[in-house]
Design a protein around this motif. Sequence first.
Motif, mmCIF file in Angstrom:
data_model
loop_
_atom_site.group_PDB
_atom_site.id
_atom_site.type_symbol
_atom_site.label_atom_id
_atom_site.label_comp_id
_atom_site.label_asym_id
_atom_site.label_seq_id
_atom_site.Cartn_x
_atom_site.Cartn_y
_atom_site.Cartn_z
ATOM 1 N N PRO A 40 0.816 -1.219 0.000
ATOM 2 C CA PRO A 40 0.000 0.000 0.000
ATOM 3 C C PRO A 40 0.845 1.263 0.000
ATOM 4 O O PRO A 40 2.038 1.246 0.282
ATOM 5 N N ARG A 41 0.208 2.366 -0.321
ATOM 6 C CA ARG A 41 0.847 3.679 -0.192
ATOM 7 C C ARG A 41 1.041 3.982 1.297
ATOM 8 O O ARG A 41 0.121 3.849 2.089
ATOM 9 N N ARG A 42 2.242 4.431 1.626
ATOM 10 C CA ARG A 42 2.549 4.696 3.037
ATOM 11 C C ARG A 42 3.180 6.059 3.270
ATOM 12 O O ARG A 42 3.078 6.603 4.364
ATOM 13 N N TYR A 43 3.853 6.630 2.277
ATOM 14 C CA TYR A 43 4.719 7.774 2.527
ATOM 15 C C TYR A 43 4.370 8.946 1.623
ATOM 16 O O TYR A 43 3.959 8.770 0.469
ATOM 17 N N THR A 44 4.591 10.128 2.151
ATOM 18 C CA THR A 44 4.572 11.334 1.339
ATOM 19 C C THR A 44 5.956 11.537 0.737
ATOM 20 O O THR A 44 6.923 10.877 1.125
ATOM 21 N N ARG A 45 6.056 12.475 -0.206
ATOM 22 C CA ARG A 45 7.364 12.759 -0.781
ATOM 23 C C ARG A 45 8.307 13.320 0.283
ATOM 24 O O ARG A 45 9.495 12.985 0.300
ATOM 25 N N PHE A 78 3.721 7.075 -1.983
ATOM 26 C CA PHE A 78 4.825 6.146 -2.174
ATOM 27 C C PHE A 78 4.720 4.923 -1.268
ATOM 28 O O PHE A 78 4.177 4.976 -0.163
ATOM 29 N N THR A 79 5.269 3.824 -1.767
ATOM 30 C CA THR A 79 5.213 2.540 -1.084
ATOM 31 C C THR A 79 6.584 2.159 -0.528
ATOM 32 O O THR A 79 7.578 2.854 -0.765
ATOM 33 N N ASP A 80 6.613 1.028 0.170
ATOM 34 C CA ASP A 80 7.902 0.513 0.637
ATOM 35 C C ASP A 80 8.822 0.217 -0.543
ATOM 36 O O ASP A 80 10.045 0.374 -0.448
ATOM 37 N N GLY A 81 8.232 -0.225 -1.658
ATOM 38 C CA GLY A 81 9.035 -0.482 -2.841
ATOM 39 C C GLY A 81 9.672 0.784 -3.387
ATOM 40 O O GLY A 81 10.822 0.771 -3.839
#
Length: 366
Positions: A40-45, A78-81
């Motif tokens: 899943p999406r986890r992070y902002t830029r 952004f994701t962990d990937g």
Amino acid sequence: MSSPDGGWLGGIARLFGIGGRAEDRDELYRRVEELILGGPRRYTRTQLIADTGMSRELAARLWRSLGFADVDDDAVVFTDGDREAVRQLDRLRAAGLVPADVEEAVSRSIGQAMAGLADWQIEMLYQRVSGGNGGDGPDPRRVMGVAKRVLPLLEETQTYVWRRHLAAAAGRLLASDPDESQTRELTVGFADIVGFTRATRRLRPAELTELIEDFQGITAEVVATGHGRVVKTVGDEVLFVADRPEGGAEIALHLLRRLTESDTLPDVRIGLAVGPVVTLFGDVYGEAVNIAARLTAHARPGTALVDRNLAEALGEDARFQLRTRRPLAVRGYRNLHAWALAPAAPGTGAPPRRRRLRRQSAPGTA
């Protein structure tokens, strides 16, 4: 990508056209995206930059170079990937493998190649999951089921094909002169469909798709069989290269023969030139490329034109016939000499003998 309707999820929505409640559609899009991105999406830029240590300006430039739209600093995208990819990129930069002055060019080349591949794969997935479901669009469970089976296979296949091409490229480079790592003597060819613009106006979308697929499929097969390489395809035109002049000539004649035999394709015309070529990020540049393009535009339907260097290289090869044409006045060349290429009549001539190539003539006198 800051909202489902404005970015990647919106594209999936338009592609699959799945009906039902908005909440159900959003949930399916979220599940498909997480499956593709591996989480899943986890992070902002802002969070991603702070975590990886990459500067905001560099991160934004590379993101755009990869072909992605800008996102808001506070959008959870952004994701962990993504985080791991940025870390790997930073390690590559630290190792000096990707020089700073070409980082954006490398990213742009990768992004363009992957974008085209991704579009094709999503279209293929859509065709796979939309069959037999009437006008209601694909069934969500079918979408997820097919995606779970197909995506790992696509990823493994891509890795295999990439490694095979990497090995072939390494072999070509190691077999060449050390000074020719970026500039090499190559035969460059363009193959162009005659009357393609008219065809786009009169053909139905399905017929146009079939025409393009047939043309690109036959071209890819003939070029590969002739030990050449397709550099790129742009609509109705294919750019290819060959290491040896006679190889490029054989590809051109075989291609004309195969395309003439097709019941679905109009005539094509081909232009060939040989000379020093700069290879950069999977593309080719140089005077030979320009001359081949000019010759293609002036070749008659169903024929191939070659430049002076290639004509001289093939001059004593019994497999080919060369007939001089009136010099052409084209953009950049006031007096471009050209020869029509054709296969030799059966049973004529002596065994082929290689000739040394002359340097490409200066513009205006080729």
